[in-house]
Motif scaffolding. Structure first.
Motif, PDB file in Angstrom:
ATOM      1  N   SER A 368      22.275 -24.841  20.449  1.00  0.00           N
ATOM      2  CA  SER A 368      22.799 -25.530  19.273  1.00  0.00           C
ATOM      3  C   SER A 368      21.892 -25.128  18.120  1.00  0.00           C
ATOM      4  O   SER A 368      20.976 -24.323  18.298  1.00  0.00           O
ATOM      5  N   GLN A 369      22.130 -25.722  16.940  1.00  0.00           N
ATOM      6  CA  GLN A 369      21.332 -25.288  15.792  1.00  0.00           C
ATOM      7  C   GLN A 369      19.862 -25.690  15.914  1.00  0.00           C
ATOM      8  O   GLN A 369      19.017 -25.104  15.264  1.00  0.00           O
ATOM      9  N   ASP A 370      19.565 -26.668  16.758  1.00  0.00           N
ATOM     10  CA  ASP A 370      18.156 -27.061  16.876  1.00  0.00           C
ATOM     11  C   ASP A 370      17.664 -27.285  18.305  1.00  0.00           C
ATOM     12  O   ASP A 370      16.591 -27.845  18.497  1.00  0.00           O
ATOM     13  N   GLU A 371      18.425 -26.818  19.270  1.00  0.00           N
ATOM     14  CA  GLU A 371      17.944 -26.940  20.651  1.00  0.00           C
ATOM     15  C   GLU A 371      18.117 -25.607  21.382  1.00  0.00           C
ATOM     16  O   GLU A 371      19.079 -24.877  21.149  1.00  0.00           O
ATOM     17  N   GLY A 372      17.174 -25.355  22.313  1.00  0.00           N
ATOM     18  CA  GLY A 372      17.226 -24.102  23.041  1.00  0.00           C
ATOM     19  C   GLY A 372      16.794 -24.257  24.488  1.00  0.00           C
ATOM     20  O   GLY A 372      16.443 -25.351  24.933  1.00  0.00           O
ATOM     21  N   ALA A 373      16.838 -23.122  25.198  1.00  0.00           N
ATOM     22  CA  ALA A 373      16.405 -23.076  26.594  1.00  0.00           C
ATOM     23  C   ALA A 373      15.823 -21.696  26.857  1.00  0.00           C
ATOM     24  O   ALA A 373      16.105 -20.749  26.122  1.00  0.00           O
ATOM     25  N   SER A 374      15.016 -21.586  27.897  1.00  0.00           N
ATOM     26  CA  SER A 374      14.401 -20.292  28.197  1.00  0.00           C
ATOM     27  C   SER A 374      14.576 -19.939  29.669  1.00  0.00           C
ATOM     28  O   SER A 374      14.852 -20.807  30.500  1.00  0.00           O
ATOM     29  N   VAL A 375      14.420 -18.653  29.944  1.00  0.00           N
ATOM     30  CA  VAL A 375      14.428 -18.154  31.314  1.00  0.00           C
ATOM     31  C   VAL A 375      13.319 -17.111  31.381  1.00  0.00           C
ATOM     32  O   VAL A 375      13.056 -16.442  30.386  1.00  0.00           O
ATOM     33  N   GLY A 376      12.646 -16.987  32.528  1.00  0.00           N
ATOM     34  CA  GLY A 376      11.577 -15.997  32.556  1.00  0.00           C
ATOM     35  C   GLY A 376      10.998 -15.766  33.935  1.00  0.00           C
ATOM     36  O   GLY A 376      11.356 -16.462  34.896  1.00  0.00           O
ATOM     37  N   ALA A 377      10.104 -14.773  34.011  1.00  0.00           N
ATOM     38  CA  ALA A 377       9.432 -14.428  35.267  1.00  0.00           C
ATOM     39  C   ALA A 377       8.275 -13.465  34.984  1.00  0.00           C
ATOM     40  O   ALA A 377       8.222 -12.853  33.920  1.00  0.00           O
ATOM     41  N   VAL A 378       7.393 -13.364  35.971  1.00  0.00           N
ATOM     42  CA  VAL A 378       6.318 -12.365  35.952  1.00  0.00           C
ATOM     43  C   VAL A 378       6.632 -11.341  37.040  1.00  0.00           C
ATOM     44  O   VAL A 378       7.099 -11.716  38.119  1.00  0.00           O
ATOM     45  N   TYR A 379       6.399 -10.064  36.743  1.00  0.00           N
ATOM     46  CA  TYR A 379       6.744  -8.993  37.688  1.00  0.00           C
ATOM     47  C   TYR A 379       5.544  -8.099  37.979  1.00  0.00           C
ATOM     48  O   TYR A 379       4.770  -7.788  37.066  1.00  0.00           O
ATOM     49  N   SER A 380       5.443  -7.654  39.237  1.00  0.00           N
ATOM     50  CA  SER A 380       4.488  -6.584  39.550  1.00  0.00           C
ATOM     51  C   SER A 380       5.182  -5.580  40.468  1.00  0.00           C
ATOM     52  O   SER A 380       6.329  -5.775  40.857  1.00  0.00           O
ATOM     53  N   TYR A 381       4.461  -4.507  40.797  1.00  0.00           N
ATOM     54  CA  TYR A 381       5.070  -3.375  41.507  1.00  0.00           C
ATOM     55  C   TYR A 381       4.919  -3.537  43.014  1.00  0.00           C
ATOM     56  O   TYR A 381       3.832  -3.849  43.497  1.00  0.00           O
ATOM     57  N   ASP A 382       6.013  -3.319  43.717  1.00  0.00           N
ATOM     58  CA  ASP A 382       5.968  -3.342  45.171  1.00  0.00           C
ATOM     59  C   ASP A 382       6.047  -1.900  45.683  1.00  0.00           C
ATOM     60  O   ASP A 382       7.089  -1.264  45.600  1.00  0.00           O
ATOM     61  N   PRO A 383       4.926  -1.375  46.204  1.00  0.00           N
ATOM     62  CA  PRO A 383       4.913   0.037  46.600  1.00  0.00           C
ATOM     63  C   PRO A 383       5.857   0.347  47.764  1.00  0.00           C
ATOM     64  O   PRO A 383       6.263   1.495  47.940  1.00  0.00           O
ATOM     65  N   GLU A 384       6.193  -0.657  48.569  1.00  0.00           N
ATOM     66  CA  GLU A 384       7.115  -0.428  49.689  1.00  0.00           C
ATOM     67  C   GLU A 384       8.503  -0.033  49.176  1.00  0.00           C
ATOM     68  O   GLU A 384       9.084   0.945  49.609  1.00  0.00           O
ATOM     69  N   SER A 402      16.095 -28.236  24.750  1.00  0.00           N
ATOM     70  CA  SER A 402      15.127 -29.034  24.004  1.00  0.00           C
ATOM     71  C   SER A 402      14.875 -28.441  22.623  1.00  0.00           C
ATOM     72  O   SER A 402      15.079 -27.242  22.387  1.00  0.00           O
ATOM     73  N   ALA A 403      14.434 -29.318  21.718  1.00  0.00           N
ATOM     74  CA  ALA A 403      14.086 -28.882  20.364  1.00  0.00           C
ATOM     75  C   ALA A 403      12.803 -28.055  20.385  1.00  0.00           C
ATOM     76  O   ALA A 403      12.644 -27.116  19.600  1.00  0.00           O
ATOM     77  N   ALA A 404      11.882 -28.387  21.302  1.00  0.00           N
ATOM     78  CA  ALA A 404      10.605 -27.660  21.363  1.00  0.00           C
ATOM     79  C   ALA A 404      10.849 -26.177  21.650  1.00  0.00           C
ATOM     80  O   ALA A 404      10.218 -25.302  21.040  1.00  0.00           O
ATOM     81  N   VAL A 405      11.784 -25.900  22.550  1.00  0.00           N
ATOM     82  CA  VAL A 405      12.049 -24.503  22.904  1.00  0.00           C
ATOM     83  C   VAL A 405      12.701 -23.759  21.735  1.00  0.00           C
ATOM     84  O   VAL A 405      12.457 -22.569  21.521  1.00  0.00           O
TER      85      VAL A 405
ATOM     86  N   ARG B  62      -0.595 -29.645  33.500  1.00  0.00           N
ATOM     87  CA  ARG B  62      -0.265 -29.518  32.088  1.00  0.00           C
ATOM     88  C   ARG B  62       1.201 -29.098  32.006  1.00  0.00           C
ATOM     89  O   ARG B  62       1.621 -28.155  32.674  1.00  0.00           O
ATOM     90  N   ALA B  63       1.984 -29.800  31.181  1.00  0.00           N
ATOM     91  CA  ALA B  63       3.436 -29.588  31.185  1.00  0.00           C
ATOM     92  C   ALA B  63       3.866 -28.515  30.199  1.00  0.00           C
ATOM     93  O   ALA B  63       3.569 -28.593  29.018  1.00  0.00           O
ATOM     94  N   SER B  64       4.500 -27.477  30.701  1.00  0.00           N
ATOM     95  CA  SER B  64       5.210 -26.482  29.889  1.00  0.00           C
ATOM     96  C   SER B  64       5.981 -25.649  30.879  1.00  0.00           C
ATOM     97  O   SER B  64       5.382 -25.024  31.765  1.00  0.00           O
ATOM     98  N   GLU B  65       7.313 -25.658  30.769  1.00  0.00           N
ATOM     99  CA  GLU B  65       8.074 -24.856  31.731  1.00  0.00           C
ATOM    100  C   GLU B  65       7.773 -23.373  31.550  1.00  0.00           C
ATOM    101  O   GLU B  65       7.628 -22.639  32.518  1.00  0.00           O
ATOM    102  N   GLU B  66       7.642 -22.944  30.279  1.00  0.00           N
ATOM    103  CA  GLU B  66       7.405 -21.511  30.029  1.00  0.00           C
ATOM    104  C   GLU B  66       6.050 -21.086  30.619  1.00  0.00           C
ATOM    105  O   GLU B  66       5.959 -20.127  31.383  1.00  0.00           O
ATOM    106  N   MET B  67       4.989 -21.802  30.262  1.00  0.00           N
ATOM    107  CA  MET B  67       3.658 -21.411  30.734  1.00  0.00           C
ATOM    108  C   MET B  67       3.462 -21.716  32.218  1.00  0.00           C
ATOM    109  O   MET B  67       2.682 -21.037  32.896  1.00  0.00           O
ATOM    110  N   GLY B  68       4.162 -22.719  32.735  1.00  0.00           N
ATOM    111  CA  GLY B  68       4.084 -23.007  34.164  1.00  0.00           C
ATOM    112  C   GLY B  68       4.566 -21.814  34.988  1.00  0.00           C
ATOM    113  O   GLY B  68       3.892 -21.352  35.909  1.00  0.00           O
ATOM    114  N   ARG B  69       5.757 -21.325  34.602  1.00  0.00           N
ATOM    115  CA  ARG B  69       6.310 -20.147  35.284  1.00  0.00           C
ATOM    116  C   ARG B  69       5.324 -18.991  35.239  1.00  0.00           C
ATOM    117  O   ARG B  69       5.043 -18.341  36.243  1.00  0.00           O
ATOM    118  N   ILE B  70       4.825 -18.731  34.037  1.00  0.00           N
ATOM    119  CA  ILE B  70       3.983 -17.546  33.864  1.00  0.00           C
ATOM    120  C   ILE B  70       2.679 -17.700  34.643  1.00  0.00           C
ATOM    121  O   ILE B  70       2.267 -16.790  35.367  1.00  0.00           O
TER     122      ILE B  70
END
Ligand SMILES: Cc1cc2nc3c(=O)[nH]c(=O)nc-3n(C[C@H](O)[C@H](O)[C@H](O)COP(=O)(O)OP(=O)(O)OC[C@H]3O[C@@H](n4cnc5c(N)ncnc54)[C@H](O)[C@@H]3O)c2cc1C
Lengths: 422, 95
Positions: A368-384, A402-405, B62-70
């Protein structure tokens, strides 16, 4: 060995005679050189980080556009939350602060064996190539696609002026009017991007155009990313405004009437945004970097080297995810890939072994104009498997909007623009 | 039994710059975000403080979905390497 290659090329009478003045002027006097194709998210990052890692390496960055336009947060412009100026930036700092040599030209061909590219301004050769040309659009499967359709149905899915065109079209919608939007089959660049766009168009219509609606023709079986979050937001914030139709690939358009058709339905709209199917640009296909019959360029993600030409790096949306691992085609990932390729190219030029890759993704979307959401991950290399692998526990989607996002989303864009351009 | 991959990863766990590079996507190059960002700066902060923060994000204390994941994406050695690298960066960029 690659040095010799370049010197042969630079010294080769046949090519030299064909070099226009501008290309000739930027040839280095001495030292190793990396040629980067594409001043978008992958290419800019690679160019800057090569210089940060080793200022002794000359970097030539070739980009057709003279200003940087951001695809990320461009939906904010379409939804009238920001202006096109807010997402447009100069390329200057890269040259001034980091000594990257910028050439604004069209790359017409890549000569993989010679380590050179043919541009509209002449031939530029290097010891190492990094290619980040983004995606090409594939309209072949859409009957009725012609010049009129291209004007009437802007994709606004690559950096540039179409974002402003779609924004202006939206402003012309009458009360009670109709928008249509079609989503291509996955994979396409920015998995949550179409749904963010739908949300912000719905928010605009709700606020400014009473009775107007948006019909979505999605080629996919369901919302590709952040499905629960988008669905909840659409039901709660935009009841009756979004008509979402999954499993509805676009097969035909009619520019004269403004109609998008699936095998079952015709949708006639005041404004229609066709986001077309995507693939690696012909530039790489013609260079032999995409196998016959394939859609994307395969790479080994250890250093993002082409599996078909291991001395050439390919990064960003052009890469084949089935060879990279489960990463999205995102700007954040292209930025992370640029850093991995930079390290690999610098290591190769000094005869060292490159360290293993480490990447992060966080994709923010407004719902919306003032709320958002995120998706994410950390990746590393699998030599297998020779693929990137999600670090256990690091992958996830926001539990709610949420507004914070939403605040983080804009400051994410500001930070990563600075990381590429500043 | 010993995976070649974990041996490679262990060798490079001390390479803070390599691990820290993608953090710049939100926190700015070398942990220096643009002015007035909601993303905190990391450059030049105390290594123990950064390690404590990452551990607290990782555990959910400590609460943060973004930093928690990372934070869950890194082991102790990597968190130590990241913290040490950011601590060693100048909070101001070179002119
Ligand atoms: C609406 C929208 C919203 C998005 N939102 C997000 C988001 O919130 N977060 C996120 O992480 N990602 C987002 N993305 C995805 C992101 O834009 C891409 O993943 C990213 O741009 C990929 O970088 P790239 O370097 O592969 O391609 P690009 O950034 O497209 O760069 C390619 C560059 O190469 C140049 N080029 C190509 N061919 C040639 C040639 N022959 N000669 C000269 N120059 C050439 C192009 O002009 C372009 O500048 C979004 C995308 C869209 C469309």
């Amino acid at each position: 060995m690659t040095l010799t290659r370049r010197h042969m090329l630079v010294g080769g009478a046949a090519l030299l005679s064909a070099l226009p003045v501008r290309a000739e002027r930027i040839l280095p006097a001495t030292g190793p050189r990396v040629v980067v194709v594409g001043g978008g998210w992958g290419g800019l990052t690679a160019a800057k980080y090569i210089r940060l890692l080793d200022p002794g390496i000359e970097v030539v960055l070739i980009e057709r556009r003279t200003q940087f336009h951001s695809c990320p947060v461009s939906n904010w412009v379409i939804g009238h939350l920001r202006t096109i100026d807010d997402i447009t930036h100069a390329y200057d700092a890269l040259a001034k602060r980091h000594g990257v040599r910028l050439l604004h030209a069209e790359v017409e061909a890549v000569d993989v064996d010679a380590g050179a590219v043919v541009t509209s301004d002449g031939v530029v050769a290097g010891d190492r190539l990094v290619l980040s040309p983004g995606v090409a659009f594939d309209y072949a499967g859409i009957a009725g696609w012609d010049a009129a359709a291209a004007t009437r149905f802007p994709a606004a899915w690559s950096p540039g002026p179409e974002t402003a065109v779609l924004r202006a079209q939206l402003a012309e919608i009458p009360d009670g009017g109709r928008v249509a939007l079609s989503i291509p089959p996955s994979p396409y660049r920015c998995p949550p991007g179409p749904y963010e766009r739908i949300s912000l168009i719905a928010a605009y219509l709700k606020q400014h155009r009473p009775g107007a609606t948006i019909t979505v023709l999605d080629a996919n079986q369901k919302i590709v990313s952040k499905g629960k979050i988008f669905k909840a937001a659409w039901d709660e914030l935009y009841p009756g405004i979004i008509d979402y139709r999954p499993d509805s690939p676009l097969v035909q358009v009619d520019a004269a009437t403004g109609t998008l058709s699936t095998d079952f339905d015709d949708v006639t709209a005041d404004v229609a945004n066709v986001i077309p199917p995507q693939r690696t640009p012909a530039l790489l296909r013609d260079a032999g970097l995409v196998p016959d019959g394939a859609t994307w360029a395969p790479v080994d993600p250890y250093g993002f080297t082409s599996t078909l030409a291991p001395h050439v790096h390919i990064i960003g949306d052009a890469t084949d995810q089935t060879t990279v691992g489960k990463v999205p085609k995102s700007g954040f990932i292209a930025n992370s890939m640029g850093k991995v390729a930079a390290r690999a190219a610098v290591a190769a030029l000094s005869g060292r072994e490159a360290p293993p890759p480490s990447l992060i993704n966080t994709c923010y979307s407004l719902v919306s104009q003032d709320e958002g959401a995120s998706v994410g991950a950390v990746y590393s290399y699998d030599p297998e498997t020779k693929r990137l692998q999600v670090r256990p526990g690091s992958s996830g989607v926001s539990s709610q909007r949420s507004a914070a996002v939403a605040l983080q989303a804009w400051d994410w864009a500001r930070a990563i623009w600075q990381d590429m351009l500043g | 039994m010993c995976l070649p991959g974990s041996a490679v990863a262990a060798d490079h766990a001390g390479d803070g710059a390599r691990l820290a590079a993608p953090c710049a996507g939100c926190h700015g190059t070398a942990g220096r975000p643009p002015a007035d960002s909601v993303m905190p700066g990391l450059a030049g902060r105390d290594a123990a403080e950064l390690t404590g923060l990452l551990e607290a994000y990782r555990s959910g204390e400590r609460a943060s979905e973004e930093m928690g994941r990372i934070a869950r994406g890194y082991n102790d050695a990597e968190i130590a390497a990241l913290s040490a690298w950011f601590a060693a960066q100048s909070p101001r960029s070179e002119p």
